[in-house]
Write a protein that holds these residues in place. Structure first.
Motif, mmCIF file in Angstrom:
data_model
loop_
_atom_site.group_PDB
_atom_site.id
_atom_site.type_symbol
_atom_site.label_atom_id
_atom_site.label_comp_id
_atom_site.label_asym_id
_atom_site.label_seq_id
_atom_site.Cartn_x
_atom_site.Cartn_y
_atom_site.Cartn_z
ATOM 1 N N SER A 244 91.708 162.909 48.719
ATOM 2 C CA SER A 244 91.922 162.170 47.471
ATOM 3 C C SER A 244 92.741 160.907 47.707
ATOM 4 C CB SER A 244 92.626 163.044 46.439
ATOM 5 O OG SER A 244 91.798 164.128 46.095
ATOM 6 N N LYS A 245 93.804 161.033 48.482
ATOM 7 C CA LYS A 245 94.679 159.897 48.746
ATOM 8 C C LYS A 245 93.930 158.772 49.465
ATOM 9 C CE LYS A 245 98.656 158.726 51.567
ATOM 10 N NZ LYS A 245 98.453 158.648 52.986
ATOM 11 N N ILE A 246 93.202 159.117 50.493
ATOM 12 C CA ILE A 246 92.499 158.106 51.294
ATOM 13 C C ILE A 246 91.343 157.504 50.507
ATOM 14 C CG2 ILE A 246 91.078 157.770 53.356
ATOM 15 C CD1 ILE A 246 93.051 159.617 54.820
ATOM 16 N N MET A 247 90.626 158.316 49.752
ATOM 17 C CA MET A 247 89.521 157.792 48.950
ATOM 18 C C MET A 247 90.040 156.788 47.919
ATOM 19 S SD MET A 247 86.839 158.994 50.259
ATOM 20 C CE MET A 247 85.547 158.708 49.094
ATOM 21 N N LYS A 248 91.178 157.082 47.306
ATOM 22 C CA LYS A 248 91.760 156.167 46.334
ATOM 23 C C LYS A 248 92.224 154.880 47.022
ATOM 24 C CE LYS A 248 95.288 155.750 42.802
ATOM 25 N NZ LYS A 248 96.420 156.377 42.118
ATOM 26 N N GLU A 249 92.881 155.024 48.162
ATOM 27 C CA GLU A 249 93.387 153.845 48.887
ATOM 28 C C GLU A 249 92.251 152.947 49.372
ATOM 29 O OE1 GLU A 249 96.091 154.935 52.019
ATOM 30 O OE2 GLU A 249 97.369 156.065 50.644
ATOM 31 N N ILE A 250 91.167 153.538 49.873
ATOM 32 C CA ILE A 250 90.067 152.717 50.391
ATOM 33 C C ILE A 250 89.393 151.956 49.251
ATOM 34 C CG2 ILE A 250 88.180 154.428 50.340
ATOM 35 C CD1 ILE A 250 88.735 152.164 53.301
ATOM 36 N N ARG A 251 89.249 152.596 48.101
ATOM 37 C CA ARG A 251 88.659 151.903 46.946
ATOM 38 C C ARG A 251 89.554 150.762 46.471
ATOM 39 N NH1 ARG A 251 87.106 157.222 45.461
ATOM 40 N NH2 ARG A 251 88.902 157.397 44.094
ATOM 41 N N THR A 252 90.850 150.993 46.470
ATOM 42 C CA THR A 252 91.806 149.950 46.053
ATOM 43 C C THR A 252 91.762 148.775 47.033
ATOM 44 O OG1 THR A 252 93.238 151.607 45.039
ATOM 45 C CG2 THR A 252 94.227 149.469 45.538
ATOM 46 N N LEU A 253 91.786 149.070 48.328
ATOM 47 C CA LEU A 253 91.733 148.008 49.335
ATOM 48 C C LEU A 253 90.425 147.228 49.247
ATOM 49 C CD1 LEU A 253 93.325 149.685 52.479
ATOM 50 C CD2 LEU A 253 94.206 147.717 51.213
ATOM 51 N N LYS A 254 89.333 147.931 49.049
ATOM 52 C CA LYS A 254 88.031 147.276 48.952
ATOM 53 C C LYS A 254 87.984 146.360 47.737
ATOM 54 C CE LYS A 254 83.572 146.801 49.871
ATOM 55 N NZ LYS A 254 83.264 145.451 50.250
ATOM 56 N N ASP B 115 90.575 155.771 58.925
ATOM 57 C CA ASP B 115 90.997 156.995 58.234
ATOM 58 C C ASP B 115 89.881 157.511 57.326
ATOM 59 O OD1 ASP B 115 93.463 156.810 59.439
ATOM 60 O OD2 ASP B 115 94.422 155.828 57.722
ATOM 61 N N TYR B 116 89.207 156.584 56.660
ATOM 62 C CA TYR B 116 88.103 156.949 55.769
ATOM 63 C C TYR B 116 86.989 157.652 56.552
ATOM 64 C CZ TYR B 116 84.034 156.322 52.744
ATOM 65 O OH TYR B 116 82.904 156.530 52.004
ATOM 66 N N ASP B 117 86.642 157.105 57.723
ATOM 67 C CA ASP B 117 85.597 157.726 58.542
ATOM 68 C C ASP B 117 85.995 159.138 58.958
ATOM 69 O OD1 ASP B 117 83.996 155.484 58.324
ATOM 70 O OD2 ASP B 117 84.644 154.634 60.250
ATOM 71 N N ASP B 118 87.270 159.332 59.262
ATOM 72 C CA ASP B 118 87.766 160.659 59.620
ATOM 73 C C ASP B 118 87.635 161.614 58.444
ATOM 74 O OD1 ASP B 118 89.026 162.529 61.396
ATOM 75 O OD2 ASP B 118 90.895 162.239 60.272
ATOM 76 N N VAL B 119 87.980 161.149 57.248
ATOM 77 C CA VAL B 119 87.872 161.969 56.042
ATOM 78 C C VAL B 119 86.412 162.305 55.762
ATOM 79 C CG1 VAL B 119 88.102 161.871 53.522
ATOM 80 C CG2 VAL B 119 90.016 161.246 54.953
ATOM 81 N N GLN B 120 85.507 161.362 55.991
ATOM 82 C CA GLN B 120 84.082 161.586 55.731
ATOM 83 C C GLN B 120 83.524 162.742 56.562
ATOM 84 O OE1 GLN B 120 83.970 160.054 52.759
ATOM 85 N NE2 GLN B 120 81.831 159.778 53.279
ATOM 86 N N ARG B 121 84.066 162.935 57.745
ATOM 87 C CA ARG B 121 83.578 164.041 58.592
ATOM 88 C C ARG B 121 83.842 165.395 57.952
ATOM 89 N NH1 ARG B 121 85.981 163.182 64.424
ATOM 90 N NH2 ARG B 121 87.457 164.458 63.312
ATOM 91 N N PHE B 122 84.976 165.512 57.254
ATOM 92 C CA PHE B 122 85.354 166.799 56.665
ATOM 93 C C PHE B 122 85.126 166.866 55.160
ATOM 94 C CE2 PHE B 122 87.973 166.200 60.450
ATOM 95 C CZ PHE B 122 87.636 167.329 61.164
ATOM 96 N N GLY B 123 84.922 165.722 54.543
ATOM 97 C CA GLY B 123 84.667 165.694 53.110
ATOM 98 C C GLY B 123 85.872 166.137 52.304
ATOM 99 N N ARG B 124 85.614 166.816 51.232
ATOM 100 C CA ARG B 124 86.684 167.233 50.315
ATOM 101 C C ARG B 124 87.654 168.228 50.945
ATOM 102 N NH1 ARG B 124 85.181 165.298 45.370
ATOM 103 N NH2 ARG B 124 82.958 165.041 45.023
ATOM 104 N N TYR B 125 87.298 168.781 52.076
ATOM 105 C CA TYR B 125 88.164 169.759 52.736
ATOM 106 C C TYR B 125 89.281 169.095 53.540
ATOM 107 C CZ TYR B 125 84.339 172.756 51.414
ATOM 108 O OH TYR B 125 83.384 173.408 50.695
ATOM 109 N N HIS B 126 89.201 167.788 53.730
ATOM 110 C CA HIS B 126 90.250 167.069 54.451
ATOM 111 C C HIS B 126 91.510 167.058 53.581
ATOM 112 C CE1 HIS B 126 92.452 163.819 56.384
ATOM 113 N NE2 HIS B 126 91.633 163.956 57.429
#
Length: 147
Positions: free
Chosen positions: A71-81, A56-67
């Motif tokens: 915000s939700k995925i960036m927060k979740e990936i940091r928490t999981l990491k 999901d993070y890689d998908d979000v990275q393709r579109f950046g802030r426009y995805h």
């Protein structure tokens, strides 16, 4: 013919060196920690969760802030990491991995220096970087390099 024999001899020495490293205490500790990590069900669950979220993070990275879920995925990936990195067996494994990497770096430096002090050897993630004037990309440092 002489060059071929020298190459074969060098490869045999390298193979012996590899076997010696595999018999080292650092390698044995690394293998033990790796096995403990694979046997830890909580660590495996955290690794799987992180791997799935990474898609999901890689998908979000393709579109950046426009995805829409940026915000939700960036927060979740940091928490999981963070959860993954803080888990005991993962942290211990990473420490043993770093220790083994240090041994391999030391061996690389010794081999390189035995040939010439001008040969660059991998060391602490700075392998083959120009430590002089920067990377020389010509962009004035806008790429993030040290030029």
């Amino acid at each position: 013919m002489l060059a071929n024999l020298e190459v074969i001899e060098a490869l045999e020495h390298a193979e012996r060196l590899g076997k010696m490293i595999k018999q080292s205490e650092d390698f044995n500790i690394y293998e033990q920690r790796k096995n403990e990590l694979y046997k830890d069900p909580k660590a495996q669950q955290l690794i799987n969760d992180f791997t799935n979220m990474k898609e999901d993070y890689d998908d979000v990275q393709r579109f950046g802030r426009y995805h829409p879920d940026y915000s939700k995925i960036m927060k979740e990936i940091r928490t999981l990491k963070r959860d993954l990195d803080m888990h005991d067996s993962v942290a211990i494994y990473k420490q043993s991995e770093t220790q083994l990497q240090g041994l391999l770096d030391d061996v690389s430096v010794i081999i390189a220096n035995s040939i010439s002090p001008n040969i660059k050897a991998p060391r602490d993630g700075i392998a083959l970087k120009d430590t002089g004037s920067g990377c020389g990309c010509g962009s004035g440092g806008s790429c993030g390099c040290a030029s």
